[in-house]
Design an enzyme around this catalytic site. Structure first.
Site, PDB file in Angstrom:
ATOM      1  N   GLU A  32       0.748  -1.158   0.048  1.00  0.00           N
ATOM      2  CA  GLU A  32       0.128  -0.031  -0.014  1.00  0.00           C
ATOM      3  C   GLU A  32       0.999   1.371   0.188  1.00  0.00           C
ATOM      4  OE1 GLU A  32      -0.394  -2.424   2.577  1.00  0.00           O
ATOM      5  OE2 GLU A  32      -2.343  -3.054   2.542  1.00  0.00           O
ATOM      6  N   GLY A  39       8.712  -5.223   1.104  1.00  0.00           N
ATOM      7  CA  GLY A  39       9.369  -4.512   0.099  1.00  0.00           C
ATOM      8  C   GLY A  39       8.803  -3.082   0.300  1.00  0.00           C
ATOM      9  N   HIS A  40       9.602  -2.113   0.783  1.00  0.00           N
ATOM     10  CA  HIS A  40       9.239  -0.767   1.102  1.00  0.00           C
ATOM     11  C   HIS A  40      10.252  -0.071   0.447  1.00  0.00           C
ATOM     12  CE1 HIS A  40       7.267  -1.838   5.182  1.00  0.00           C
ATOM     13  NE2 HIS A  40       6.464  -2.423   4.113  1.00  0.00           N
ATOM     14  N   THR A  69       6.651 -15.691  -1.091  1.00  0.00           N
ATOM     15  CA  THR A  69       7.939 -15.080  -1.641  1.00  0.00           C
ATOM     16  C   THR A  69       9.437 -15.794  -1.689  1.00  0.00           C
ATOM     17  OG1 THR A  69       8.610 -14.043   0.591  1.00  0.00           O
ATOM     18  CG2 THR A  69       7.264 -12.796  -0.605  1.00  0.00           C
ATOM     19  N   LYS A 104       6.778   4.843   2.157  1.00  0.00           N
ATOM     20  CA  LYS A 104       6.828   6.205   2.075  1.00  0.00           C
ATOM     21  C   LYS A 104       6.201   7.196   3.039  1.00  0.00           C
ATOM     22  CE  LYS A 104       4.809   9.844   0.260  1.00  0.00           C
ATOM     23  NZ  LYS A 104       4.421  10.681  -0.918  1.00  0.00           N
ATOM     24  N   THR A 137       9.838  -6.957  -3.917  1.00  0.00           N
ATOM     25  CA  THR A 137      10.958  -8.186  -3.404  1.00  0.00           C
ATOM     26  C   THR A 137      11.099  -9.150  -4.593  1.00  0.00           C
ATOM     27  OG1 THR A 137       9.982  -7.770  -1.209  1.00  0.00           O
ATOM     28  CG2 THR A 137      10.954  -9.746  -1.555  1.00  0.00           C
ATOM     29  N   SER A 178      -1.255  10.682   0.030  1.00  0.00           N
ATOM     30  CA  SER A 178      -0.277  10.572  -0.626  1.00  0.00           C
ATOM     31  C   SER A 178      -0.487  10.972  -2.014  1.00  0.00           C
ATOM     32  CB  SER A 178       0.313   9.449  -0.521  1.00  0.00           C
ATOM     33  OG  SER A 178       1.580   9.103  -1.323  1.00  0.00           O
ATOM     34  N   ASN A 181      10.547 -10.509   3.554  1.00  0.00           N
ATOM     35  CA  ASN A 181       9.556 -10.676   2.486  1.00  0.00           C
ATOM     36  C   ASN A 181       8.924  -9.331   2.112  1.00  0.00           C
ATOM     37  OD1 ASN A 181       8.449 -10.716   5.075  1.00  0.00           O
ATOM     38  ND2 ASN A 181       6.824 -12.188   4.743  1.00  0.00           N
TER      39      ASN A 181
HETATM   40  P1  IMP Z   1       5.519 -15.421   2.677  1.00  0.00           P
HETATM   41  O1  IMP Z   1       5.070 -14.249   3.575  1.00  0.00           O
HETATM   42  O2  IMP Z   1       6.624 -15.149   1.729  1.00  0.00           O
HETATM   43  O3  IMP Z   1       5.343 -16.674   3.332  1.00  0.00           O
HETATM   44  O4  IMP Z   1       4.107 -15.343   1.596  1.00  0.00           O
HETATM   45  C1  IMP Z   1       2.991 -15.575   2.030  1.00  0.00           C
HETATM   46  C2  IMP Z   1       2.002 -14.672   1.145  1.00  0.00           C
HETATM   47  O5  IMP Z   1       2.092 -13.375   1.626  1.00  0.00           O
HETATM   48  C3  IMP Z   1       2.009 -14.617  -0.520  1.00  0.00           C
HETATM   49  O6  IMP Z   1       0.739 -14.459  -0.781  1.00  0.00           O
HETATM   50  C4  IMP Z   1       2.988 -13.260  -0.484  1.00  0.00           C
HETATM   51  O7  IMP Z   1       2.637 -12.815  -1.778  1.00  0.00           O
HETATM   52  C5  IMP Z   1       2.309 -12.488   0.333  1.00  0.00           C
HETATM   53  N1  IMP Z   1       3.380 -11.315   0.817  1.00  0.00           N
HETATM   54  C6  IMP Z   1       4.452 -11.454   1.502  1.00  0.00           C
HETATM   55  N2  IMP Z   1       5.080 -10.371   1.752  1.00  0.00           N
HETATM   56  C7  IMP Z   1       4.409  -9.525   1.124  1.00  0.00           C
HETATM   57  C8  IMP Z   1       4.529  -8.126   0.861  1.00  0.00           C
HETATM   58  O8  IMP Z   1       5.328  -7.380   1.562  1.00  0.00           O
HETATM   59  N3  IMP Z   1       3.517  -7.496   0.296  1.00  0.00           N
HETATM   60  C9  IMP Z   1       2.586  -8.191  -0.513  1.00  0.00           C
HETATM   61  N4  IMP Z   1       2.610  -9.531  -0.103  1.00  0.00           N
HETATM   62  C10 IMP Z   1       3.233 -10.139   0.605  1.00  0.00           C
END
Ligand code: IMP
Length: 428
Positions: A14, A40-41, A127, A18, A297, A410, A38
């Protein structure tokens, strides 16, 4: 003891990074409480782009202490590399501490993540950073905590204890075993580099609260990926919701003051799982291209759809949002009309509450309301009241349906591209 918790309102991505960066200007601490690398900012300052996966984005603020809370799972390689990368690019960074209670992501966690994803009947689209298996080991009381990791003897013992069982499973499914000596050789240098950052975060947070410091909690992922509140099993293995800020840092529920739910003007999801307002075709392509909706990510294209107010209201309820932040409204610029989902039709019934049975949610057909689209360069606007009437109408409908005011909007990716409508709804 001003506290502000920032939580992704739906399925993550979302643009929280930022906003946290902006809010961290007035914070003494920025604290991540769940998940690992996991996340990504992205933060853009001038011509520089900073990509965070593990560290709090508040690390870029020298006035702040950036904290990795005990509820996190920390990949040592990512920790060391990210510190080096961000410190090399930034003019200045803040103090950084990592909780000794956090768990460490090891190579067998990544191997299990890939193996399980391959063999699962219903793929989750993780991820593949080893997050789920690391939390499994934590819950199974066989994890390695940061305290163990930075003590070479304890670390060696734990690796030698754990690996025979992990290898038996890996080999049974045709994967290569992981050699203890190779792990120690690679990971002991990371442990040495991590050691100076390790601290008793929980006690420092309590002291900071007593001293009236300003604490900003930086959620990762989104509340609908929460292990308990989310769309199980299509979730992450931690608690990216408000409750996770307490479990993962030493904050008590009584210390929670403002909770900011961050939502995009539309909806996105990465990975598998139900997504009632998902779009395909021209409008989806437009949103994905203009909004650069590709995972920070993994680089995967994000699934996109119209804003789902039913899901957002559920999220507001389980997280106790005191206000909302709206991001990426500029991405919908120029559309004649936009839609918001105000109910679901499930097996012929109209449903107004978000179903917590994921199978039922998968059958939900969205019931939409159509609103007029807006136009114009939002990034140059200075006040909330300068927004196009149509966008203000969109905000008003969201607020009315969800029952929570929008405090911040934003208007673009850069640090200054933000309209704060009601500062007291942010910092108490
Ligand atoms: P995991 O956290 O890698 O185990 O992934 C589990 C689920 O969470 C998957 O559908 C990923 O795509 C989602 N996911 C994990 N981290 C993020 C993130 O930072 N943004 C959006 N989806 C995420």
């Amino acid at each position: 003891m001003p506290t502000l918790i920032v939580v992704g309102a739906l399925w993550g991505d979302e643009a929280k990074g930022k906003l946290v960066d902006v809010l961290a200007e007035n914070a003494d601490y920025t604290i991540r409480f769940s998940g690992g690398n996991n996340a990504g900012h992205t933060v853009r300052i001038g011509e520089k782009t900073f990509r965070f996966h593990l560290l709090p984005t508040g690390f870029l603020r020298p006035n702040c202490t950036a904290v990795l809370g005990g509820g996190m799972v920390v990949c040592p390689k990512s920790f060391v590399e990210e510190i080096e990368e961000i410190s090399g690019l930034a003019d200045e960074v803040g103090r950084l501490i990592v909780s000794g209670s956090a768990h460490v992501v090891m190579p067998w966690h990544r191997a299990f993540d890939c193996l399980e994803e391959e063999r699962r009947a219903r793929q989750i689209g993780t991820t593949q950073r080893g997050i789920g298996p690391a939390y499994e080991d934590k819950a199974g009381r066989r994890g390695i905590r940061v305290y163990d990791f930075v003590d070479p003897e304890r670390f060696r013992q734990r690796v030698e204890e754990i690996l025979p069982i992990k290898n038996a499973v890996l080999e049974a499914f045709g994967s290569e075993p992981i050699l203890a000596e190779a792990v120690l050789e690679e990971y002991l240098p990371y442990a040495e580099k991590m050691a100076p950052y390790v601290g008793n975060v929980e006690s420092e947070i309590r002291d900071a609260l007593r001293q009236g410091k300003r604490l900003l909690f930086e959620g990762a992922q989104g509340a609908l990926l929460d292990l308990d509140y989310g769309t199980y099993p299509f979730v992450t293995s931690s608690h990216p919701s408000t409750a996770g800020a307490c479990i993962g840092t030493g904050l008590t529920p009584a210390d929670v003051q403002n909770v900011l739910g961050v939502c995009v003007a539309y909806a996105t999801r990465v990975g598998a799982g139900p997504f009632p307002t998902e779009l395909s075709g021209e409008i989806a392509d437009h949103i994905r291209t203009v909004g650069k909706e590709f995972g920070t990510t993994t680089g995967r294209p994000r699934r996109v759809g119209w804003q789902d107010l039913v899901a957002l209201r559920y999220s507001a309820q389980v997280n106790g949002f005191t206000s909302l932040a709206l991001t990426r409204a500029d991405v919908l610029n120029g559309l004649d009309e936009v839609k918001v989902c105000v109910g679901y039709s499930i097996e012929g019934q109209t449903v107004e509450q978000f179903p917590t049975d994921t199978e039922l949610l998968a059958k939900a057909e969205p019931i939409y309301e159509t609103l007029p689209g807006w136009e114009g360069d939002l990034s140059t606007l200075k006040r909330f009241d300068d927004l196009p009437d149509e966008l203000r109408q969109f905000v008003a409908r969201m607020e009315e349906f969800v029952g929570v005011p929008v405090s911040i909007l934003s208007t673009g990716p850069k640090r200054h591209e933000v309209l704060i409508r009601e500062p007291s709804l942010l910092w108490p």
